[in-house]
Design a protein around this motif. Structure first.
Motif, short mmCIF file in Angstrom:
data_model
loop_
_atom_site.label_atom_id
_atom_site.label_comp_id
_atom_site.label_asym_id
_atom_site.label_seq_id
_atom_site.Cartn_x
_atom_site.Cartn_y
_atom_site.Cartn_z
N ALA A 1 -30.85 -33.66 -1.63
CA ALA A 1 -30.26 -32.34 -1.85
C ALA A 1 -28.86 -32.46 -2.44
CB ALA A 1 -30.21 -31.56 -0.54
N ALA A 2 -28.57 -33.62 -3.04
CA ALA A 2 -27.28 -33.90 -3.68
C ALA A 2 -26.13 -33.94 -2.67
CB ALA A 2 -26.98 -32.89 -4.78
N VAL A 3 -26.43 -34.26 -1.42
CA VAL A 3 -25.40 -34.43 -0.40
C VAL A 3 -24.94 -35.89 -0.43
CG1 VAL A 3 -24.90 -34.41 2.07
CG2 VAL A 3 -26.30 -32.60 1.06
N THR A 4 -23.66 -36.09 -0.68
CA THR A 4 -23.15 -37.46 -0.75
C THR A 4 -22.46 -37.90 0.53
OG1 THR A 4 -21.10 -36.64 -1.77
CG2 THR A 4 -22.87 -37.37 -3.26
N SER A 5 -21.94 -36.93 1.29
CA SER A 5 -21.23 -37.25 2.54
C SER A 5 -21.71 -36.34 3.66
CB SER A 5 -19.72 -37.10 2.36
OG SER A 5 -19.23 -37.97 1.36
N HIS B 1 -32.01 -41.59 6.65
CA HIS B 1 -30.65 -41.22 6.26
C HIS B 1 -30.52 -40.95 4.77
CE1 HIS B 1 -30.21 -45.62 5.27
NE2 HIS B 1 -29.49 -45.10 4.30
N GLU B 2 -31.55 -41.29 4.00
CA GLU B 2 -31.51 -41.03 2.57
C GLU B 2 -31.86 -39.59 2.22
OE1 GLU B 2 -33.42 -44.07 0.07
OE2 GLU B 2 -33.69 -45.25 1.90
N LEU C 1 -45.02 -41.79 2.88
CA LEU C 1 -44.50 -40.98 3.97
C LEU C 1 -43.16 -40.37 3.59
CD1 LEU C 1 -44.50 -39.86 6.82
CD2 LEU C 1 -43.77 -42.11 7.67
N TYR C 2 -42.32 -41.13 2.90
CA TYR C 2 -41.02 -40.61 2.50
C TYR C 2 -41.16 -39.39 1.61
CZ TYR C 2 -36.24 -40.28 0.81
OH TYR C 2 -34.99 -39.82 0.51
N GLU C 3 -42.14 -39.40 0.71
CA GLU C 3 -42.35 -38.26 -0.18
C GLU C 3 -42.71 -37.01 0.61
OE1 GLU C 3 -41.81 -37.86 -3.53
OE2 GLU C 3 -40.79 -39.77 -3.20
N ARG C 4 -43.49 -37.15 1.67
CA ARG C 4 -43.80 -36.01 2.53
C ARG C 4 -42.55 -35.50 3.24
NH1 ARG C 4 -48.24 -37.25 6.73
NH2 ARG C 4 -48.20 -34.96 6.90
N LEU C 5 -41.75 -36.42 3.73
CA LEU C 5 -40.51 -36.05 4.41
C LEU C 5 -39.54 -35.35 3.45
CD1 LEU C 5 -39.86 -39.28 6.52
CD2 LEU C 5 -40.89 -37.15 7.29
N ASP D 1 -33.42 -43.72 12.70
CA ASP D 1 -33.38 -43.87 11.24
C ASP D 1 -34.51 -44.81 10.81
OD1 ASP D 1 -32.53 -43.59 8.66
OD2 ASP D 1 -30.90 -45.04 8.82
N ALA D 2 -35.72 -44.29 10.92
CA ALA D 2 -36.91 -45.12 10.72
C ALA D 2 -37.06 -45.55 9.27
CB ALA D 2 -38.15 -44.35 11.16
#
Length: 328
Positions: free
Chosen positions: A11-15, A5-6, A313-317, A306-307
């Motif tokens: 991409a600067a999406v807050t909501s 969910h992060e 892994l997060y950097e790849r995602l 929401d793993a």
């Protein structure tokens, strides 16, 4: 640890837009398929054979009228021998009928399999991305028809490149994000399982692994969520990305597994409200992307896994997600 969910925040999406307002809620669904080439025809066979109990009927639309007439005859001739006998225990399979473009969105589930210029056998590079410009124009045309028809159902995007075409369809149609889903990741998971069954170093993927991201070059496979190994995961990802070209090098277009694993099986799992792989929207009205992930379509909307993932892994995602955000 980081969480799926992060990703919109990168991409600067807050909501992020909510994935609520499910297009499901019926016992059985009327499915319409646009374009019956290799992928569409193979998917149609899968939906006919496996759709009893959830698919009410299947409408087929194609510019080739002879092909439609042929498929209406042949697919309806696929049946269990005693399905109409009381007590036989054999299911009656969903009927197939021709449908014109004017009635394409008079259904519960629309499946987009149309494509302009599938790269020929022998084509090099990421053949999926080669179709982006032509297919974006095509998908926007039919999204306009969905908007005019005030379509209230589920739009399934199967054509390549799946993820940016989902966004193009969603933006042009005015549908809710939960009404659009892409079906390309299922076969990437299936290919990963294929190699995991044959090579011991990838065996953990069968029970602990996950697939994320696009049906293409930025695919992310994790050999395990609980004991992630970056080297093994990247090696498996490379094998799976190359599986498409491996079939082409044998002289064939690789459409059978995608049509069944990504499309037919995954769409049926969606309608049955079961977990499957598909692309769902992570973003707001200005920025975001359809991103492939394990998810479930419920009566309330889309729920995705929401793993919790490690930093590597997060950097790849994050890379895969941001690259998708830039495409449309």
């Amino acid at each position: 640890m980081r969480y799926i969910h992060e990703l919109p925040g990168e991409a600067a999406v807050t909501s992020p837009l909510p994935l609520t307002g499910s297009p499901l809620g019926k016992q059985t669904y009327r499915v319409h398929i646009l374009a019956l080439g290799d992928v569409g025809m193979t998917m149609l066979i899968g939906l006919r054979l496996l759709g009893a109990g959830v698919v009410e009927s299947i409408g087929i639309c194609d510019i080739n009228e002879q092909n439609i007439r042929r498929l209406e005859m042949e697919i309806n001739q696929i049946r269990y021998p005693f399905a109409d006998w009381e007590g036989s225990g054999m299911p009656s399979l969903p009927p197939v009928y021709a449908v014109g473009e004017e009635a394409l969105f008079d259904c519960d589930v629309f499946v987009f399999c149309a494509s302009k210029g599938v790269p020929p056998v022998g084509a090099q590079g990421d053949v999926r991305m080669a179709q982006l410009a032509a297919n974006t124009e095509l998908v926007r045309h039919f999204a306009g028809l969905a908007k005019a028809a005030k379509f209230a159902g589920l739009a399934c995007i199967v054509s390549d490149p799946v993820d940016p075409l989902c966004k193009a369809f969603w933006m042009a149609s005015g549908l809710r994000p939960a009404q659009v889903q892409g079906y390309g990741l299922g076969v990437m998971n299936a290919r990963a399982c294929y190699y995991a069954e044959r090579r011991e170093e990838f065996r953990s993927y069968l029970t602990e692994g996950r697939a994320f991201g696009p049906h293409g070059g930025d695919l992310v496979l994790a050999d395990s969520l609980t004991d992630y190994d970056d080297g093994r995961s990247r090696a498996l990802t490379d094998l799976v990305i190359g599986a498409n070209m491996a079939v082409r090098e044998l002289g064939y277009k690789p459409y059978i597994a995608p049509a069944l694993s990504s499309a037919a099986l995954s769409i049926l799992l969606t309608l049955r409200e079961q977990w499957h792989y598909g692309s769902v929207y992570l973003g707001d009205e200005g920025a975001g992307a359809f991103f492939g992930i394990r998810n479930q379509m419920t009566r309330d909307g889309v729920v995705y896994e929401d793993a919790a993932v490690c930093d590597a892994l997060y950097e790849r995602l994050k890379t895969a997600y941001l690259n998708l955000c830039r495409l449309v």
